[in-house]
Design an enzyme around this catalytic site. Structure first.
Site, short mmCIF file in Angstrom:
data_model
loop_
_atom_site.label_atom_id
_atom_site.label_comp_id
_atom_site.label_asym_id
_atom_site.label_seq_id
_atom_site.Cartn_x
_atom_site.Cartn_y
_atom_site.Cartn_z
N ASP A 1 0.95 -1.10 0.12
CA ASP A 1 -0.17 -0.03 0.07
C ASP A 1 0.92 0.87 0.19
O ASP A 1 0.47 2.47 0.56
CB ASP A 1 -0.74 0.34 1.10
N ALA A 2 1.75 1.49 -0.51
CA ALA A 2 2.54 2.76 -0.43
C ALA A 2 3.62 2.83 -2.03
O ALA A 2 3.60 4.31 -2.15
CB ALA A 2 4.18 2.29 0.56
#
Lengths: 283, 283, 283, 283
Positions: free
Chosen positions: A227-228
């Protein structure tokens, strides 16, 4: 109207626009859409032109040959794409149908300009919906104790389908780092929170726990770090104390669908330029 | 950073960008921001460039002389402005203070890049607030039975202050057509509805009557026809059955302030191009 | 959880809440959701309670008998509905699929709590999609020179299906006044503009013509007067000069889908109270 | 219209509404606004009534005496406030003026119903603006090497002014835990991010770094843990690659002002009920 989409990124300096537009004018190229961005912080210059294909005297290969010296002169990262060549998209899903159904309908009604070559899912629930659309459905179950075989099969399918883009339409599995690396900036995920808030599992539960007043969704390129990756698009909707986690899940679905569809559209139209961990989106 | 803002509009054809950017590159002009728009419906092309003033070897007068032949070749409407020359703005108000106070604070805190040469109001209520900011306040009462003398005085003041822009910050009076005509595309009004809904008086009452679920505000150039000029910016906020007309008035104020401030900012930065009754806003 | 939904409207006075909640407490009724609205302008009081069905000692018929004297005392308009009894919904469509597909998917994935008894369309294009969902599809073409037979058939079908609600999911035909009158507050339309802006045909073209900066959609009950019925829900999305009419149509579809789905949901959950031409929506 | 605002929270069970509304009806109390919330997750029930003061036969002290047995019966946390008694508010600021100016103007134009007893600031920059409004200005510089004396003085001033609420209008200093504890649920902060994203210093820089597509603001009660207190209100605005950190700061200001003003308004009108680390906001 058939267009060519020329996308470039290079260190900023005087004369880039003049050089490129001069090159295009030489060949009588008609620009229908032009977007520029000078990033003050990084000192880079980003550009996207749409050109009427019928205004140019040559095909893309010739264009590439003719443009290459200019690109070298300015140390450009660049690409040119033909709007008439549909991108090949593999959709991946799990049990939740909302994002998948939304994308399928947009494709079915000619809103989403791509070829959906197949759907890969780790459950078999959505087969009927997919096959009704005439799209092959591959059920690749993931064994929680040994995920490797499943991901090998996923990788094989993606390669076999020559995917230009892989869309995780609430796939709910974390792709192995090697696959993320291989498909860099080609795997698009929808995360059901406004990142960087609520990374990881059960973001609506996290949101309810924290008592936020809006919930969101984030469409981003997948990278090794969960999720980065670079964010393509985000949006939020208002919630209140009246909304239970179930209400948030329901309301959030609408946000997820919209954000994923917009993000994918930008990607398909070559509107997203990644620089470091950020994106320039020429919407 | 001091910039020049070059804004052009002309019938679309091949080679405009090449010609202009080539001209700029010849003089080593550094483009910091570039915006283009090809309007398919009208066949016009619109452009706005920001250039580092210190990258060019001449001042604006020389620029204008050098650029004129190009402009003629393409039948351009065009202008170039110097960011270091603050636009002169006359604010007009009545009794309601929210828009005026908002603009004054933005100016006072250096957010709004202009010179506010004076405030003209048909009531004397807001004098203290204005004078605290060191800005002259002209009270020009409007006699409802004979408005002509007041508007003559208003016109005299606007001319005396050499206004580049006149902002009706909830002025609540309709300017005479001759003045609208004279100051074409220089008078900015904030109307307290989402136009074209609820033209004219008491739009919040109209909105409450119709039972709409959002109320809005519209920033537009003033033309002879009431509330029908080119729209620069709009926005809305949600209301419900719980909101009385008084609540709508209160909530709407926030919308009005924001929309007017954004619209004025676009105007001051030469980001608004009017074509027919519509605007291109390069935000 | 099965609930009863008690909805009342009456002239406001002291003691209404006490009387109703006292009545409920007498029978040990557990309130899970309570909404009140005192409308200052009209002097009316509106209320909606959700009650745990299993907390009450009787069924709805007994409830109605027991409650009737209270309703009479306060001159109430009132109704009570059982969440376990799904409302019967007839969907009407034309050629455009986006609203229909959206509602069908919400229903298919158990998000929309109703029974869709059939789809009536004046074209045959959407039959496949509807029948895949296992829902009967009635193709009732409308002869532009004599619409009466078609609307007679539509009316017959609506009656045969005992519809609690009729949803015009971009039906594109104007229902005859007699049918509107008969189905008062039961026919829900989605209009593709932010009403009262752009009533009638081709609202996106109207919007492009006027140069608005947001486009919207309005979900409302159908009345005899075109696009003038009580508004249930509205929303908008931002557009710019970059958006052609076709872009507006595409972007607007997302707005239409969401607004219609929300409006229908409110209706199905008995959250919409109509008073005059306005609604109280207890969302 | 003068009202009493009765706010209660207690474990949910049958008969609470009946008991309270019955009590009010006994004394002929006219309810002008009623809000309820049954929180399924925690099993608590929250309520807020506004009552016409002139409909009741007694003053607040008598009300409290009469209501106390009911409150005890249901183990209520409760309070009743008189809308005619303005809450006393202490504003705290630093150098940035936008939130302070916004609140002062709302107060000055009678939009914000409170008494602003003084402004405390750790710099002297905003004195002129504050004193023009006729409000005392206390300059309490904070020595970075020994903050204790400053906070002792701050505490003394807050007590001397008998503050019902303390508003950190971009105060930029972290209050000592003891003061947070003492003023629990009475200190309101505006944080310039969408919490829980970007806790701590320079949130706009963090946002630019992460490449988010919207930036936000959060109004929350201050607790010992930095930026982790109960959230009252949040909102966001869209940004893009075109926005530098400076643009984000500028755009974010508008978001901060609105969110703080809304949050403070809710607090002043006794619309915020805190339960654990979350809020019920009866807007």
């Amino acid at each position: 109207m058939r267009t060519y989409r020329l996308v470039t990124a290079c260190p900023d300096r005087v004369g880039i626009v003049a050089k490129i537009s001069g090159f295009l004018a030489t060949y009588n190229g008609w620009i229908t859409e032009a977007s520029h961005h000078s990033d003050q912080a990084s000192g880079w210059f980003f550009m996207r032109y749409e050109l009427r294909a019928d205004s140019l005297p040559f095909e893309l290969d010739d264009f590439r040959r003719a443009f290459a010296p200019i690109a070298r002169e300015f140390d450009m990262h660049w690409q040119i794409a033909d709007s008439a060549v549909k991108k090949r998209v593999v959709l991946m899903a799990s049990k939740e149908s909302h994002c998948l159904a939304d994308l399928l309908h947009r494709w079915h009604s000619d809103e989403l300009d791509c070829e959906i070559t197949c759907v890969i899912a780790n459950h078999d629930d959505l087969r009927g919906m997919v096959e009704w659309h005439g799209i092959p459905y591959h059920h690749v179950p993931v064994d929680p104790n040994d995920k490797q075989p499943a991901f090998a099969e996923v990788e094989r399918l993606i390669e076999a389908h020559e995917a230009d883009a892989v869309v995780l339409a609430r796939y709910m599995q974390i792709l192995p780092p090697s696959l993320c690396e291989r498909l860099r900036h080609r795997v698009i995920n929808i995360h059901h929170s406004f990142l960087p808030s609520f990374v990881g599992a059960k973001p609506y539960h996290q949101a309810a726990q924290r008592g936020v007043k809006l919930i969101g969704a984030t469409c981003h390129y997948v990278t090794e770090e969960l999720d980065a990756g670079p964010i393509i698009e985000q949006d939020l909707i208002r919630v209140s104390h009246k909304d239970s986690v179930e209400d948030m899940v329901r309301k959030g679905k609408d946000c997820e669908k919209m954000v994923l569809a917009r993000g994918l559209r930008y990607h398909l139209e070559d509107r997203v330029l990644v620089h470091g961990n950020r994106t320039v989106v020429f919407d």
